[in-house]
Motif scaffolding. Structure first.
Motif, PDB file in Angstrom:
ATOM      1  N   PRO A   8       0.904  -1.175  -0.064  1.00 19.49           N
ATOM      2  CA  PRO A   8       0.044   0.084   0.149  1.00 19.49           C
ATOM      3  C   PRO A   8       0.813   1.270   0.099  1.00 19.49           C
ATOM      4  CG  PRO A   8      -0.895  -1.470   1.575  1.00 19.49           C
ATOM      5  CD  PRO A   8       0.402  -2.184   0.923  1.00 19.49           C
ATOM      6  N   GLY A   9       2.139   1.324   0.747  1.00 21.25           N
ATOM      7  CA  GLY A   9       2.813   2.758   0.669  1.00 21.25           C
ATOM      8  C   GLY A   9       3.535   2.617  -0.628  1.00 21.25           C
ATOM      9  N   GLY A  10       3.691   1.786  -1.447  1.00 25.11           N
ATOM     10  CA  GLY A  10       4.320   1.922  -2.611  1.00 25.11           C
ATOM     11  C   GLY A  10       5.811   2.051  -2.713  1.00 25.11           C
ATOM     12  N   ALA A  11       6.447   1.233  -3.551  1.00 20.63           N
ATOM     13  CA  ALA A  11       8.008   1.821  -3.590  1.00 20.63           C
ATOM     14  C   ALA A  11       8.144   2.906  -4.740  1.00 20.63           C
ATOM     15  CB  ALA A  11       8.497   0.568  -4.421  1.00 20.63           C
ATOM     16  N   LYS A  12       8.614   4.162  -4.127  1.00 20.75           N
ATOM     17  CA  LYS A  12       8.768   5.204  -4.827  1.00 20.75           C
ATOM     18  C   LYS A  12      10.043   5.269  -5.838  1.00 20.75           C
ATOM     19  CE  LYS A  12       5.820   8.131  -2.413  1.00 20.75           C
ATOM     20  NZ  LYS A  12       5.164   9.484  -1.938  1.00 20.75           N
ATOM     21  N   SER A  13       9.987   6.145  -6.869  1.00 20.09           N
ATOM     22  CA  SER A  13      10.919   6.218  -7.773  1.00 20.09           C
ATOM     23  C   SER A  13      12.130   7.143  -7.174  1.00 20.09           C
ATOM     24  CB  SER A  13      10.429   6.809  -8.994  1.00 20.09           C
ATOM     25  OG  SER A  13       9.356   5.935  -9.829  1.00 20.09           O
ATOM     26  N   GLU A  14      13.067   7.034  -7.624  1.00 24.60           N
ATOM     27  CA  GLU A  14      14.342   7.725  -6.887  1.00 24.60           C
ATOM     28  C   GLU A  14      14.073   9.195  -7.209  1.00 24.60           C
ATOM     29  OE1 GLU A  14      18.144   6.645  -8.138  1.00 24.60           O
ATOM     30  OE2 GLU A  14      17.734   4.427  -7.099  1.00 24.60           O
ATOM     31  N   GLU A  15      13.620   9.655  -8.531  1.00 23.49           N
ATOM     32  CA  GLU A  15      13.354  11.015  -9.059  1.00 23.49           C
ATOM     33  C   GLU A  15      11.666  11.275  -8.644  1.00 23.49           C
ATOM     34  OE1 GLU A  15      15.715  13.014  -9.961  1.00 23.49           O
ATOM     35  OE2 GLU A  15      17.211  11.584  -9.890  1.00 23.49           O
ATOM     36  N   GLU A  16      11.599  12.499  -8.316  1.00 23.73           N
ATOM     37  CA  GLU A  16      10.220  12.886  -7.938  1.00 23.73           C
ATOM     38  C   GLU A  16       9.333  12.839  -9.326  1.00 23.73           C
ATOM     39  OE1 GLU A  16       8.560  15.696  -4.841  1.00 23.73           O
ATOM     40  OE2 GLU A  16       9.464  17.039  -6.451  1.00 23.73           O
ATOM     41  N   LEU A  17      10.045  13.337 -10.502  1.00 19.21           N
ATOM     42  CA  LEU A  17       9.382  13.253 -11.699  1.00 19.21           C
ATOM     43  C   LEU A  17      10.597  12.735 -12.620  1.00 19.21           C
ATOM     44  CD1 LEU A  17       7.905  17.029 -11.787  1.00 19.21           C
ATOM     45  CD2 LEU A  17       6.617  14.644 -11.497  1.00 19.21           C
ATOM     46  N   SER A  18      10.152  11.902 -13.335  1.00 19.89           N
ATOM     47  CA  SER A  18      10.874  10.967 -14.514  1.00 19.89           C
ATOM     48  C   SER A  18      10.048  10.666 -15.809  1.00 19.89           C
ATOM     49  CB  SER A  18      11.612  10.020 -14.153  1.00 19.89           C
ATOM     50  OG  SER A  18      10.736   8.754 -13.591  1.00 19.89           O
ATOM     51  N   LEU A  19      10.429  10.498 -16.781  1.00 25.84           N
ATOM     52  CA  LEU A  19       9.745  10.363 -18.000  1.00 25.84           C
ATOM     53  C   LEU A  19      10.292   8.932 -18.951  1.00 25.84           C
ATOM     54  CD1 LEU A  19       7.464  11.712 -19.750  1.00 25.84           C
ATOM     55  CD2 LEU A  19       9.516  12.917 -21.071  1.00 25.84           C
ATOM     56  N   GLU A  20       9.644   8.337 -19.391  1.00 25.99           N
ATOM     57  CA  GLU A  20       9.899   6.958 -20.304  1.00 25.99           C
ATOM     58  C   GLU A  20       9.173   6.874 -21.432  1.00 25.99           C
ATOM     59  OE1 GLU A  20       9.017   3.099 -18.648  1.00 25.99           O
ATOM     60  OE2 GLU A  20       7.755   4.236 -17.190  1.00 25.99           O
ATOM     61  N   GLU A  21       9.557   6.607 -22.265  1.00 26.99           N
ATOM     62  CA  GLU A  21       8.903   6.066 -23.691  1.00 26.99           C
ATOM     63  C   GLU A  21       8.528   4.643 -23.692  1.00 26.99           C
ATOM     64  OE1 GLU A  21      10.959   7.294 -27.053  1.00 26.99           O
ATOM     65  OE2 GLU A  21      11.612   9.042 -26.162  1.00 26.99           O
ATOM     66  N   VAL A  22       7.229   4.400 -24.029  1.00 27.03           N
ATOM     67  CA  VAL A  22       6.490   2.993 -24.365  1.00 27.03           C
ATOM     68  C   VAL A  22       6.166   3.121 -25.508  1.00 27.03           C
ATOM     69  CG1 VAL A  22       4.881   1.383 -23.084  1.00 27.03           C
ATOM     70  CG2 VAL A  22       6.147   2.797 -21.924  1.00 27.03           C
ATOM     71  N   THR A  23       6.311   1.960 -26.351  1.00 24.43           N
ATOM     72  CA  THR A  23       6.025   1.670 -27.640  1.00 24.43           C
ATOM     73  C   THR A  23       4.734   0.363 -27.622  1.00 24.43           C
ATOM     74  OG1 THR A  23       7.799   2.463 -28.719  1.00 24.43           O
ATOM     75  CG2 THR A  23       6.468   1.351 -30.027  1.00 24.43           C
ATOM     76  N   ARG A  24       3.402   0.684 -28.210  1.00 26.01           N
ATOM     77  CA  ARG A  24       2.446  -0.249 -28.353  1.00 26.01           C
ATOM     78  C   ARG A  24       2.102  -0.133 -29.804  1.00 26.01           C
ATOM     79  NH1 ARG A  24       4.603  -1.571 -24.129  1.00 26.01           N
ATOM     80  NH2 ARG A  24       3.610  -2.164 -22.458  1.00 26.01           N
ATOM     81  N   GLU A  25       2.043  -1.324 -30.554  1.00 26.42           N
ATOM     82  CA  GLU A  25       1.663  -1.344 -31.845  1.00 26.42           C
ATOM     83  C   GLU A  25       2.236  -0.264 -32.694  1.00 26.42           C
ATOM     84  OE1 GLU A  25      -2.561  -1.962 -31.673  1.00 26.42           O
ATOM     85  OE2 GLU A  25      -2.411  -3.836 -30.578  1.00 26.42           O
ATOM     86  N   GLY A  26       3.374   0.123 -32.604  1.00 25.07           N
ATOM     87  CA  GLY A  26       4.166   1.183 -33.425  1.00 25.07           C
ATOM     88  C   GLY A  26       3.621   2.612 -33.148  1.00 25.07           C
ATOM     89  N   VAL A  27       3.171   2.838 -32.054  1.00 24.62           N
ATOM     90  CA  VAL A  27       2.738   4.186 -31.390  1.00 24.62           C
ATOM     91  C   VAL A  27       3.752   4.232 -30.248  1.00 24.62           C
ATOM     92  CG1 VAL A  27       1.371   5.517 -30.643  1.00 24.62           C
ATOM     93  CG2 VAL A  27       0.526   4.096 -32.367  1.00 24.62           C
ATOM     94  N   THR A  28       4.481   5.207 -30.171  1.00 26.99           N
ATOM     95  CA  THR A  28       5.235   5.548 -28.657  1.00 26.99           C
ATOM     96  C   THR A  28       4.701   6.588 -28.010  1.00 26.99           C
ATOM     97  OG1 THR A  28       7.494   5.186 -30.315  1.00 26.99           O
ATOM     98  CG2 THR A  28       7.395   6.306 -28.371  1.00 26.99           C
ATOM     99  N   TYR A  29       4.428   6.283 -26.791  1.00 22.34           N
ATOM    100  CA  TYR A  29       3.930   7.050 -25.753  1.00 22.34           C
ATOM    101  C   TYR A  29       4.954   7.754 -24.736  1.00 22.34           C
ATOM    102  CZ  TYR A  29      -0.230   4.795 -27.671  1.00 22.34           C
ATOM    103  OH  TYR A  29      -1.269   4.324 -28.321  1.00 22.34           O
ATOM    104  N   PHE A  30       4.646   8.978 -24.459  1.00 21.67           N
ATOM    105  CA  PHE A  30       5.659   9.502 -23.263  1.00 21.67           C
ATOM    106  C   PHE A  30       4.902   9.050 -21.961  1.00 21.67           C
ATOM    107  CE2 PHE A  30       7.107  12.218 -26.848  1.00 21.67           C
ATOM    108  CZ  PHE A  30       8.437  11.987 -26.492  1.00 21.67           C
ATOM    109  N   VAL A  31       5.605   8.452 -21.116  1.00 23.80           N
ATOM    110  CA  VAL A  31       4.905   7.966 -19.811  1.00 23.80           C
ATOM    111  C   VAL A  31       5.605   8.707 -18.557  1.00 23.80           C
ATOM    112  CG1 VAL A  31       4.338   6.380 -18.053  1.00 23.80           C
ATOM    113  CG2 VAL A  31       4.130   5.930 -20.929  1.00 23.80           C
ATOM    114  N   ALA A  32       4.941   9.665 -17.836  1.00 21.26           N
ATOM    115  CA  ALA A  32       5.571  10.271 -16.762  1.00 21.26           C
ATOM    116  C   ALA A  32       5.177   9.621 -15.413  1.00 21.26           C
ATOM    117  CB  ALA A  32       4.914  11.721 -16.541  1.00 21.26           C
ATOM    118  N   ASP A  33       6.332   9.343 -14.606  1.00 17.92           N
ATOM    119  CA  ASP A  33       6.442   8.801 -13.387  1.00 17.92           C
ATOM    120  C   ASP A  33       6.182   9.835 -12.284  1.00 17.92           C
ATOM    121  OD1 ASP A  33       7.027   7.479 -10.886  1.00 17.92           O
ATOM    122  OD2 ASP A  33       7.485   5.511 -12.085  1.00 17.92           O
TER     123      ASP A  33
END
Length: 277
Positions: free
Chosen positions: A229-254
């Motif tokens: 329930p507490g959740g393991a937090k990312s090291e950075e408060e805000l981070s960005l990654e790219e995820v590709t699904r069926e040829g489309v790339t999305y920007f995902v913010a953590d």
């Protein structure tokens, strides 16, 4: 405040609206925008990034989260605030009634300082992956739950010993179930962070309807991260990654709101990657 990014010199929200709608909003006075709300521990800003309309809009739902949902937690743990310390101290010292049971089994009411009361913590837990990535329909009865995390037992034991009682019941100032403002806050943070990282270029935004309160299904692009329930937090408060699904790339913010340690990290699909012409 940390100035990590250059000045935007444009409203980062109006930029993606129609010309007709954008003309309605005054662009003459642009204000700085905290990527994550100051009241939730945010320090990084984007200068000249929000028109008055969108400044007031985003401030309203961020205020709802920080004041209505998590004010007691912020006061109790000293999270940064624009208000004077005297007001915070006054809120914490204000006496409120609680229901108590003594060691003799007798029940009754007692007035205690609000700042002493160890309250449970309530937060949204989103377990279904974003439908924009999976193509599956969003099912709120499966994908969204509101988790109540009990207060630290050590705090509870100290409170019981101090007031010489066996049990107590108090009203939590926790998350208001069903409130869309929490998700608007996440959407705004993800959008502002993506804009700052890409300087407003090379992406098609996905969150404007959520930010503006048009889309009432606020959960389709959010997911909870963490096993407990507490959740393991990312090291950075805000981070960005790219995820590709069926040829489309999305920007995902953590997004990891570190000032409220009991909140888990959240991932928000903020935009679709586009070629920069």
């Amino acid at each position: 405040m940390e100035a990590k990014y250059r000045s935007a010199d444009v409203c980062i929200y109006c930029q993606f609206l129609s010309d007709e709608k954008r003309k309605v909003y005054d662009q003459s006075e642009l204000s700085k925008e905290h990527l994550l709300a100051y009241s939730l521990g945010g320090t990084v800003t984007l200068r000249k990034a929000s028109c008055k309309y969108h400044r007031d809009l985003t401030s309203a739902f961020e205020l709802d989260v920080s004041q209505r949902s998590y004010r007691h937690y912020r006061d109790f743990h000293g999270v940064q605030s624009r208000g004077p310390q005297e007001e915070r101290d006054a809120r914490l010292s204000r006496e409120v009634p609680i229901t108590v049971e003594g060691y003799d089994g007798k029940k009754g009411f007692r007035l205690v300082a609000k700042g002493e009361i160890p309250l449970p913590f309530i937060f949204p837990r989103i377990t279904q992956l974003p439908t924009i990535l999976t193509g599956l329909p969003y099912m709120s009865e499966i994908g969204l739950a509101f988790v109540t995390e009990p207060p630290d037992q050590r705090d509870v034991d100290r409170f019981l010993r101090k007031h010489r009682i066996k049990t107590f019941t108090a009203t939590s100032d926790g998350f208001v179930i069903g409130s869309p403002q929490f998700f608007q806050m996440l959407a705004k943070t993800a959008h502002a962070f993506l804009w700052a990282e890409k300087e407003g270029k090379g992406f098609a935004p996905l969150l404007m309807d959520i930010i503006e309160g048009v889309n009432v299904n606020l959960d389709y692009c959010l997911t909870y991260i963490g096993e407990d329930p507490g959740g393991a937090k990312s090291e950075e408060e805000l981070s960005l990654e790219e995820v590709t699904r069926e040829g489309v790339t999305y920007f995902v913010a953590d997004i990891a709101i570190k000032a409220i340690k009991q909140l888990p990290s959240y991932k928000v699909v903020a935009g679709i990657k586009m070629d920069v012409g």
